[in-house]
Design a protein around this motif. Structure first.
Motif, PDB file in Angstrom:
ATOM      1  N   LEU A 220       0.771  -1.168  -0.104  1.00 58.12           N
ATOM      2  CA  LEU A 220       0.057   0.126  -0.089  1.00 58.12           C
ATOM      3  C   LEU A 220       0.613   1.324   0.002  1.00 58.12           C
ATOM      4  O   LEU A 220       1.988   1.300   0.239  1.00 58.12           O
ATOM      5  CB  LEU A 220      -0.944  -0.194   1.259  1.00 58.12           C
ATOM      6  CG  LEU A 220      -1.977  -1.114   1.198  1.00 58.12           C
ATOM      7  CD1 LEU A 220      -2.829  -1.120   2.331  1.00 58.12           C
ATOM      8  CD2 LEU A 220      -2.944  -1.110   0.052  1.00 58.12           C
ATOM      9  N   GLN A 221       0.218   2.154  -0.273  1.00 50.59           N
ATOM     10  CA  GLN A 221       0.899   3.609  -0.539  1.00 50.59           C
ATOM     11  C   GLN A 221       1.814   4.095   0.782  1.00 50.59           C
ATOM     12  O   GLN A 221       1.380   3.580   1.979  1.00 50.59           O
ATOM     13  CB  GLN A 221      -0.374   4.779  -0.796  1.00 50.59           C
ATOM     14  CG  GLN A 221      -1.129   4.946   0.517  1.00 50.59           C
ATOM     15  CD  GLN A 221      -2.083   6.065   0.141  1.00 50.59           C
ATOM     16  OE1 GLN A 221      -1.679   7.085  -0.642  1.00 50.59           O
ATOM     17  NE2 GLN A 221      -3.205   5.975   0.615  1.00 50.59           N
ATOM     18  N   GLY A 222       2.777   4.747   0.556  1.00 49.74           N
ATOM     19  CA  GLY A 222       3.798   5.213   1.714  1.00 49.74           C
ATOM     20  C   GLY A 222       4.580   4.114   1.965  1.00 49.74           C
ATOM     21  O   GLY A 222       5.400   4.473   3.122  1.00 49.74           O
ATOM     22  N   VAL A 223       4.690   3.071   1.607  1.00 52.02           N
ATOM     23  CA  VAL A 223       5.613   1.908   2.061  1.00 52.02           C
ATOM     24  C   VAL A 223       6.938   2.092   1.562  1.00 52.02           C
ATOM     25  O   VAL A 223       6.950   1.926   0.253  1.00 52.02           O
ATOM     26  CB  VAL A 223       4.959   0.557   1.995  1.00 52.02           C
ATOM     27  CG1 VAL A 223       5.641  -0.596   2.197  1.00 52.02           C
ATOM     28  CG2 VAL A 223       3.812   0.644   2.746  1.00 52.02           C
ATOM     29  N   THR A 224       7.940   1.845   2.274  1.00 49.53           N
ATOM     30  CA  THR A 224       9.248   1.437   1.722  1.00 49.53           C
ATOM     31  C   THR A 224       9.779   0.076   2.413  1.00 49.53           C
ATOM     32  O   THR A 224       9.433  -0.071   3.613  1.00 49.53           O
ATOM     33  CB  THR A 224      10.066   2.655   2.023  1.00 49.53           C
ATOM     34  OG1 THR A 224       9.878   3.781   1.598  1.00 49.53           O
ATOM     35  CG2 THR A 224      11.699   2.238   1.691  1.00 49.53           C
ATOM     36  N   ILE A 225      10.121  -0.964   1.519  1.00 47.01           N
ATOM     37  CA  ILE A 225      10.581  -1.897   1.944  1.00 47.01           C
ATOM     38  C   ILE A 225      12.062  -2.170   1.732  1.00 47.01           C
ATOM     39  O   ILE A 225      12.610  -1.857   0.632  1.00 47.01           O
ATOM     40  CB  ILE A 225       9.892  -3.157   1.230  1.00 47.01           C
ATOM     41  CG1 ILE A 225       8.448  -3.042   1.434  1.00 47.01           C
ATOM     42  CG2 ILE A 225      10.735  -4.517   1.528  1.00 47.01           C
ATOM     43  CD1 ILE A 225       7.641  -4.238   0.603  1.00 47.01           C
ATOM     44  N   GLY A 226      12.824  -2.301   2.978  1.00 52.20           N
ATOM     45  CA  GLY A 226      14.248  -1.984   2.838  1.00 52.20           C
ATOM     46  C   GLY A 226      15.001  -3.292   2.096  1.00 52.20           C
ATOM     47  O   GLY A 226      14.594  -4.385   2.164  1.00 52.20           O
ATOM     48  N   THR A 227      16.382  -2.894   1.957  1.00 52.90           N
ATOM     49  CA  THR A 227      16.932  -3.507   1.268  1.00 52.90           C
ATOM     50  C   THR A 227      17.235  -5.209   1.883  1.00 52.90           C
ATOM     51  O   THR A 227      17.465  -5.209   3.075  1.00 52.90           O
ATOM     52  CB  THR A 227      18.771  -3.255   1.006  1.00 52.90           C
ATOM     53  OG1 THR A 227      18.562  -1.903   0.411  1.00 52.90           O
ATOM     54  CG2 THR A 227      19.689  -3.923   0.446  1.00 52.90           C
ATOM     55  N   GLY A 228      17.106  -6.350   1.030  1.00 52.85           N
ATOM     56  CA  GLY A 228      17.342  -7.387   1.432  1.00 52.85           C
ATOM     57  C   GLY A 228      16.133  -8.025   2.208  1.00 52.85           C
ATOM     58  O   GLY A 228      16.070  -9.234   2.734  1.00 52.85           O
ATOM     59  N   SER A 229      14.792  -7.433   2.395  1.00 49.24           N
ATOM     60  CA  SER A 229      13.791  -7.984   3.252  1.00 49.24           C
ATOM     61  C   SER A 229      12.897  -8.828   2.188  1.00 49.24           C
ATOM     62  O   SER A 229      13.008  -8.925   1.283  1.00 49.24           O
ATOM     63  CB  SER A 229      12.901  -6.687   3.647  1.00 49.24           C
ATOM     64  OG  SER A 229      13.493  -6.137   4.744  1.00 49.24           O
ATOM     65  N   ILE A 230      12.181  -9.599   3.068  1.00 49.06           N
ATOM     66  CA  ILE A 230      11.166 -10.789   2.439  1.00 49.06           C
ATOM     67  C   ILE A 230       9.750 -10.425   3.009  1.00 49.06           C
ATOM     68  O   ILE A 230       9.602 -10.173   4.091  1.00 49.06           O
ATOM     69  CB  ILE A 230      11.724 -11.830   2.491  1.00 49.06           C
ATOM     70  CG1 ILE A 230      13.095 -12.369   2.128  1.00 49.06           C
ATOM     71  CG2 ILE A 230      10.502 -13.164   2.241  1.00 49.06           C
ATOM     72  CD1 ILE A 230      13.781 -13.338   2.757  1.00 49.06           C
ATOM     73  N   VAL A 231       8.884 -10.481   2.302  1.00 52.26           N
ATOM     74  CA  VAL A 231       7.357 -10.146   2.360  1.00 52.26           C
ATOM     75  C   VAL A 231       6.760 -11.707   2.183  1.00 52.26           C
ATOM     76  O   VAL A 231       6.792 -11.962   0.690  1.00 52.26           O
ATOM     77  CB  VAL A 231       6.561  -9.113   1.810  1.00 52.26           C
ATOM     78  CG1 VAL A 231       5.229  -9.095   2.075  1.00 52.26           C
ATOM     79  CG2 VAL A 231       7.257  -7.889   2.220  1.00 52.26           C
ATOM     80  N   ALA A 232       6.227 -12.550   2.980  1.00 59.81           N
ATOM     81  CA  ALA A 232       5.573 -13.772   2.714  1.00 59.81           C
ATOM     82  C   ALA A 232       4.388 -13.296   2.020  1.00 59.81           C
ATOM     83  O   ALA A 232       3.728 -12.462   2.102  1.00 59.81           O
ATOM     84  CB  ALA A 232       5.359 -14.463   4.370  1.00 59.81           C
ATOM     85  N   ALA A 233       4.025 -14.675   1.214  1.00 55.03           N
ATOM     86  CA  ALA A 233       2.851 -14.591   0.404  1.00 55.03           C
ATOM     87  C   ALA A 233       1.577 -14.349   1.180  1.00 55.03           C
ATOM     88  O   ALA A 233       1.524 -14.809   2.470  1.00 55.03           O
ATOM     89  CB  ALA A 233       2.688 -16.236  -0.129  1.00 55.03           C
ATOM     90  N   GLY A 234       0.707 -13.405   0.628  1.00 53.07           N
ATOM     91  CA  GLY A 234      -0.583 -13.349   1.152  1.00 53.07           C
ATOM     92  C   GLY A 234      -0.491 -12.088   2.182  1.00 53.07           C
ATOM     93  O   GLY A 234      -1.518 -11.851   2.524  1.00 53.07           O
ATOM     94  N   SER A 235       0.616 -11.545   2.199  1.00 51.64           N
ATOM     95  CA  SER A 235       0.739 -10.479   3.129  1.00 51.64           C
ATOM     96  C   SER A 235       0.134  -9.020   2.626  1.00 51.64           C
ATOM     97  O   SER A 235       0.097  -8.696   1.489  1.00 51.64           O
ATOM     98  CB  SER A 235       2.052 -10.358   3.660  1.00 51.64           C
ATOM     99  OG  SER A 235       2.804 -11.401   4.110  1.00 51.64           O
ATOM    100  N   VAL A 236      -0.195  -8.228   3.690  1.00 52.87           N
ATOM    101  CA  VAL A 236      -0.708  -7.038   3.346  1.00 52.87           C
ATOM    102  C   VAL A 236       0.132  -6.010   4.081  1.00 52.87           C
ATOM    103  O   VAL A 236       0.149  -5.824   5.111  1.00 52.87           O
ATOM    104  CB  VAL A 236      -2.255  -6.532   3.632  1.00 52.87           C
ATOM    105  CG1 VAL A 236      -2.516  -5.079   3.429  1.00 52.87           C
ATOM    106  CG2 VAL A 236      -3.200  -7.573   2.812  1.00 52.87           C
ATOM    107  N   VAL A 237       1.081  -5.170   3.177  1.00 53.37           N
ATOM    108  CA  VAL A 237       2.088  -4.343   3.809  1.00 53.37           C
ATOM    109  C   VAL A 237       1.558  -3.024   3.753  1.00 53.37           C
ATOM    110  O   VAL A 237       1.339  -2.300   2.843  1.00 53.37           O
ATOM    111  CB  VAL A 237       3.349  -4.720   3.074  1.00 53.37           C
ATOM    112  CG1 VAL A 237       4.445  -3.492   3.531  1.00 53.37           C
ATOM    113  CG2 VAL A 237       3.804  -5.749   3.067  1.00 53.37           C
ATOM    114  N   ASN A 238       1.088  -2.448   5.183  1.00 57.79           N
ATOM    115  CA  ASN A 238       0.882  -1.054   5.188  1.00 57.79           C
ATOM    116  C   ASN A 238       1.579  -0.056   6.020  1.00 57.79           C
ATOM    117  O   ASN A 238       1.265   0.886   6.151  1.00 57.79           O
ATOM    118  CB  ASN A 238      -0.749  -1.027   5.852  1.00 57.79           C
ATOM    119  CG  ASN A 238      -0.465  -1.455   7.290  1.00 57.79           C
ATOM    120  OD1 ASN A 238       0.415  -1.984   7.694  1.00 57.79           O
ATOM    121  ND2 ASN A 238      -1.774  -1.755   7.882  1.00 57.79           N
TER     122      ASN A 238
END
Length: 122
Positions: free
Chosen positions: A83-101
């Motif tokens: 979602l808007q306004g999100v930064t995901i840092g270097t080397g990070s992992i987001v698991a399947a089906g996640s909602v990143v707010n």
């Protein structure tokens, strides 16, 4: 893209980026994807929303937009929503089906709805 020919609405992909089948980019503000990122199928990036104050009907609320940034070497699992306004840092992992707010620091694994910290990458 709401306004495809302006300086604010654009998608920029780094080198060696994989984007899986049926991904969606809703872009009214910039979406920046760093180098060596993996984005699995059916992931949605949405940097646009609406305000929801009580003084007006929902369909008359102003639109909000904030950039989405994936730094280098990020892995997004299948069917995630970023979602808007999100930064995901270097080397990070987001698991399947996640909602990143909210933003994720470097080298962390996050999962869930909404996404939350699981562990550090070692």
């Amino acid at each position: 893209m709401w306004h495809p020919f302006n300086n604010e609405s654009y998608i920029k992909l780094g080198n060696k980026v994989f984007v899986g089948h049926a991904c969606e980019f809703v872009c009214n503000e910039k979406i920046l994807i760093g180098n060596n990122c993996l984005i699995a199928s059916k992931t949605t990036f949405n940097n646009t929303g609406h305000e929801y104050k009580i003084n007006a009907n929902i369909n008359q609320q102003p639109i909000t937009s904030q950039a989405i940034i994936l730094e280098d070497d990020v892995w997004i699992g299948t069917s995630c929503v970023i979602l808007q306004g999100v930064t995901i840092g270097t080397g990070s992992i987001v698991a399947a089906g996640s909602v990143v707010n909210k933003s994720i620091p470097a080298n962390e694994v996050w999962a869930g709805v909404p996404a939350r910290f699981i562990k550090k990458r070692i």
